[in-house]
Scaffold this motif. Structure first.
Motif, PDB file in Angstrom:
ATOM      1  N   ASN A 161     -10.676  46.734 -13.588  1.00 36.61           N
ATOM      2  CA  ASN A 161      -9.462  46.222 -14.219  1.00 36.61           C
ATOM      3  C   ASN A 161      -9.697  45.225 -15.354  1.00 36.61           C
ATOM      4  OD1 ASN A 161      -6.833  47.222 -12.753  1.00 36.61           O
ATOM      5  ND2 ASN A 161      -8.397  46.966 -11.163  1.00 36.61           N
ATOM      6  N   VAL A 162     -10.952  45.047 -15.753  1.00 34.41           N
ATOM      7  CA  VAL A 162     -11.206  44.189 -16.920  1.00 34.41           C
ATOM      8  C   VAL A 162     -11.390  45.057 -18.165  1.00 34.41           C
ATOM      9  CG1 VAL A 162     -12.183  42.152 -15.796  1.00 34.41           C
ATOM     10  CG2 VAL A 162     -13.675  44.097 -16.337  1.00 34.41           C
ATOM     11  N   ALA A 182      -9.615  37.635 -18.177  1.00 37.21           N
ATOM     12  CA  ALA A 182      -9.014  37.750 -19.506  1.00 37.21           C
ATOM     13  C   ALA A 182      -8.525  36.398 -20.006  1.00 37.21           C
ATOM     14  CB  ALA A 182      -7.852  38.745 -19.480  1.00 37.21           C
ATOM     15  N   PHE A 183      -8.250  35.489 -19.095  1.00 35.95           N
ATOM     16  CA  PHE A 183      -7.784  34.167 -19.488  1.00 35.95           C
ATOM     17  C   PHE A 183      -8.946  33.323 -20.021  1.00 35.95           C
ATOM     18  CE2 PHE A 183      -5.769  30.158 -19.500  1.00 35.95           C
ATOM     19  CZ  PHE A 183      -4.406  30.401 -19.504  1.00 35.95           C
ATOM     20  N   GLN A 196      -7.664  50.478 -20.746  1.00 33.44           N
ATOM     21  CA  GLN A 196      -7.080  50.281 -19.433  1.00 33.44           C
ATOM     22  C   GLN A 196      -5.644  50.818 -19.383  1.00 33.44           C
ATOM     23  OE1 GLN A 196      -8.195  46.342 -17.511  1.00 33.44           O
ATOM     24  NE2 GLN A 196      -7.825  45.782 -19.627  1.00 33.44           N
ATOM     25  N   ASP A 200      -7.382  39.650 -14.173  1.00 28.90           N
ATOM     26  CA  ASP A 200      -6.458  38.886 -15.029  1.00 28.90           C
ATOM     27  C   ASP A 200      -7.069  37.528 -15.391  1.00 28.90           C
ATOM     28  OD1 ASP A 200      -4.435  40.765 -15.083  1.00 28.90           O
ATOM     29  OD2 ASP A 200      -2.925  39.477 -14.157  1.00 28.90           O
ATOM     30  N   PHE A 201      -7.693  36.886 -14.414  1.00 33.19           N
ATOM     31  CA  PHE A 201      -8.240  35.536 -14.648  1.00 33.19           C
ATOM     32  C   PHE A 201      -9.389  35.599 -15.666  1.00 33.19           C
ATOM     33  CE2 PHE A 201      -7.280  34.765  -9.840  1.00 33.19           C
ATOM     34  CZ  PHE A 201      -5.932  34.931 -10.085  1.00 33.19           C
ATOM     35  N   LEU A 243      -3.825  29.634  -9.063  1.00 34.76           N
ATOM     36  CA  LEU A 243      -3.974  31.082  -9.195  1.00 34.76           C
ATOM     37  C   LEU A 243      -3.543  31.838  -7.940  1.00 34.76           C
ATOM     38  CD1 LEU A 243      -7.266  31.333 -11.249  1.00 34.76           C
ATOM     39  CD2 LEU A 243      -4.899  31.204 -12.022  1.00 34.76           C
ATOM     40  N   ASP A 283       2.462  33.958 -14.804  1.00 35.23           N
ATOM     41  CA  ASP A 283       1.057  33.931 -14.356  1.00 35.23           C
ATOM     42  C   ASP A 283       0.246  32.957 -15.206  1.00 35.23           C
ATOM     43  OD1 ASP A 283       1.313  35.813 -12.339  1.00 35.23           O
ATOM     44  OD2 ASP A 283      -0.092  37.247 -13.203  1.00 35.23           O
ATOM     45  N   LYS A 332      -8.058  42.833  -8.443  1.00 41.35           N
ATOM     46  CA  LYS A 332      -7.144  43.082  -9.568  1.00 41.35           C
ATOM     47  C   LYS A 332      -6.682  41.770 -10.206  1.00 41.35           C
ATOM     48  CE  LYS A 332      -5.123  47.561  -8.297  1.00 41.35           C
ATOM     49  NZ  LYS A 332      -4.008  48.207  -7.556  1.00 41.35           N
ATOM     50  N   LYS A 333      -6.386  40.777  -9.396  1.00 39.01           N
ATOM     51  CA  LYS A 333      -5.966  39.493  -9.976  1.00 39.01           C
ATOM     52  C   LYS A 333      -7.153  38.786 -10.638  1.00 39.01           C
ATOM     53  CE  LYS A 333      -2.611  38.127 -10.501  1.00 39.01           C
ATOM     54  NZ  LYS A 333      -1.571  38.537 -11.500  1.00 39.01           N
ATOM     55  N   HIS A 336      -0.852  31.590  -6.696  1.00 42.87           N
ATOM     56  CA  HIS A 336       0.576  31.892  -6.850  1.00 42.87           C
ATOM     57  C   HIS A 336       0.868  32.679  -8.121  1.00 42.87           C
ATOM     58  CE1 HIS A 336       1.259  29.745  -3.194  1.00 42.87           C
ATOM     59  NE2 HIS A 336       0.399  28.848  -3.644  1.00 42.87           N
ATOM     60  N   THR A 337      -0.131  33.423  -8.599  1.00 40.27           N
ATOM     61  CA  THR A 337       0.146  34.475  -9.581  1.00 40.27           C
ATOM     62  C   THR A 337       0.470  35.735  -8.773  1.00 40.27           C
ATOM     63  OG1 THR A 337      -2.202  35.092  -9.731  1.00 40.27           O
ATOM     64  CG2 THR A 337      -1.401  33.438 -11.283  1.00 40.27           C
ATOM     65  N   LYS A 338       1.215  36.644  -9.417  1.00 41.17           N
ATOM     66  CA  LYS A 338       1.786  37.777  -8.677  1.00 41.17           C
ATOM     67  C   LYS A 338       0.923  39.031  -8.731  1.00 41.17           C
ATOM     68  CE  LYS A 338       5.816  35.621  -8.069  1.00 41.17           C
ATOM     69  NZ  LYS A 338       7.020  35.833  -8.843  1.00 41.17           N
ATOM     70  N   ILE A 339       0.736  39.641  -7.585  1.00 42.07           N
ATOM     71  CA  ILE A 339       0.096  40.949  -7.549  1.00 42.07           C
ATOM     72  C   ILE A 339       1.135  42.043  -7.306  1.00 42.07           C
ATOM     73  CG2 ILE A 339      -0.560  40.668  -5.099  1.00 42.07           C
ATOM     74  CD1 ILE A 339      -2.520  42.632  -7.798  1.00 42.07           C
TER      75      ILE A 339
END
Lengths: 326, 326
Positions: free
Chosen positions: A284-285, A253-254, B181, A250-251, A163, B250, A246-247, A165-168
């Protein structure tokens, strides 16, 4: 009687720490060797195993040791191999678990350090009793261990959970990351990332700050400044926390985790960093997760955490899937 | 003899389709009712179950049916409930699986439509034999079903796999998404998202394009234009593919899947959309995954896919965990 101990190895580019651990998560004895002293992997394993056997002797010998767990850069849980690790002396694919098993006479399991930390957290730390959580390690890099239904996610190839290396930030304005890409969250939330953010924010600010005079800036420097009321220090934590939070959204939501657990130096800055992370996470969720996902700090002791985490892989070696052919 | 059939329900805001399915994945007979005709959930279940029993009669009756699987908006696999679905007539928490079980006399399992599609893909489609993959459904919304070690990821609360609501654009410039969002990939890669991108790209372009005269634009319109050599149409696919591919990168870092499988209308545009997605995916993953993760199009038949996917939940009802209390 069940064998009461396991051995844990925390392999890094500069040093390798190892120790013997009991079922309660006490590192009873530990030692270390210098990784770069052994350009031949066989020499490295010979010395490492001789040292571990010495430690085991103090606890009744290897007949009391159930297995060995190792956290190693690019460690592949499925194959037991260290694969193309850029910061280790051995190139290509090294069948590390096999080399250790041969010498120790007990099973050996390996994974990367962040997965080891997640297993440790679940076994002894803040994630006890949890089946679904994500461990984020904030150190020289940003690593992650993802636990779903009580098991580490290794993925198709054994390398899931990168994680960091996921992009922000997408595109050319994203910071260069050590992995070769741009804009990875590691380039913002690692120790180097925080230092770089500090430098940029100080340069772009006209405000008085005690940080301006420092040559290199650590998150601890920023923490001390924030505690002393330094506004620029707070900006640095706000920026870092916003990027990371913010990232984390995203996690969520996964894998819809019960908790995200942060481990490492940055978390020592307490509310200065945790509050902006938590705010960005909840901003951001999706509504269904707002203020529902726990954001926790690891309760593993820093000095022992890596050995402990790695060793915990060895407890249920028999219950785990057999290793695949490399 | 094992009961040879399962029933599948595909519940949507406008219509509910249902059918009987054999072990080879043939939808042998199907029918539908209009969801909004039944403002009382009990009436809805009465009619739905009466209709399903009629279908079952043609195949030897309910003694030949193993169970019922349903794909429903906000369907929670753990509790069997539909929870606060904005587009359905029933508010709050509806114990749908229980209501169906009571009427049908066989077990019922529910999940959301994207998870149902993933189970269907694994049972009958492009993911047969795969243990680790991600299904992305591209329709009115963008949904996802994540499979790790052969099992759908439901997470701590049953709602994991909302990848359509991870962010591709942060901040106020992100497009408003239906979830509340901004900047979610759903706002760019859904049918509505593509229509909006088309409008924006056409307005900002001085190029000739057959799309300019259309009132509302579908991905099929853009496809036809691209096939006819329309440059603006290609730009629309390039933009959409780049946005989606970046997010897929991602997702790879999360679970290291063997494949990402795309399902839905957008995939009908073939190489026009698949090539930009694949390029952005490979441009944004760590070196270890470059050109390693398969990008596939679903092989489930559109007309039957949702019923099929939902029904496949019912095959191993006994093997699955018991439902939690709602």
């Amino acid at each position: 009687m069940e064998k009461p101990y396991v051995l844990g190895i925390d392999m890094g580019g500069t040093g390798t720490k190892f120790g013997i651990v009991d079922a309660r998560g006490n590192v009873l004895q530990s030692s270390s060797i210098k990784t770069p002293d052994y350009p031949d992997i066989n020499d490295y394993c010979d010395v490492l195993c001789a040292e571990m056997k010495k430690i085991a002797e103090a606890f009744g010998g290897m007949q009391n040791v159930r297995g060995v767990g190792a956290g190693a850069p690019n460690g592949n849980y499925y194959t037991g191999c260290i694969e193309n690790a850029p910061n280790l002396p051995w190139k290509g694919i090294v069948p590390f678990a096999k080399l250790i098993q041969e010498r120790m006479g007990v099973p050996c399991r390996i994974t990367n350090d962040a997965n080891a930390a997640a297993v440790g957290e679940m076994t002894y730390g803040a994630a006890r009793g949890m089946k679904n959580f994500i461990e984020i390690t904030l150190g020289t890099g940003v690593g992650s261990g993802i636990v779903i239904d009580g098991k580490i996610v290794y993925g198709h190839d054994g390398f899931a959970g990168e994680l960091g290396h996921t992009k922000i930030v997408h595109g050319p304005e994203g910071r260069q990351c050590g992995c070769g890409q741009r804009g990875c969250i590691e380039a913002y939330a690692s120790a180097t990332g925080v230092a770089r953010s500090a430098k940029e924010i100080i340069e772009n600010s006209t405000k008085e700050t005690s940080l301006r005079k420092l040559e290199t800036i650590t998150s601890f420097d920023v923490f001390k400044a924030a505690e002393a009321g330094d506004e620029v220090a707070k900006e640095i934590f706000d920026f870092t926390g916003e990027m990371l939070g913010k990232k984390l959204a995203d996690f969520v939501a996964f894998s819809a985790p019960e908790a995200i657990i942060l481990f490492g130096g940055l978390t020592k800055s307490g509310h200065w960093i945790m509050e902006p992370i938590e705010k960005a996470l909840n901003d951001n969720v999706m509504p269904l997760w707002k203020n529902k996902v726990k954001l926790l700090v690891s309760t593993l002791k820093d000095s022992d955490a890596a050995i402990l985490g790695a060793s915990s892989l060895a407890w249920d070696v028999q219950a785990q899937a057999p290793m695949r052919e490399a």
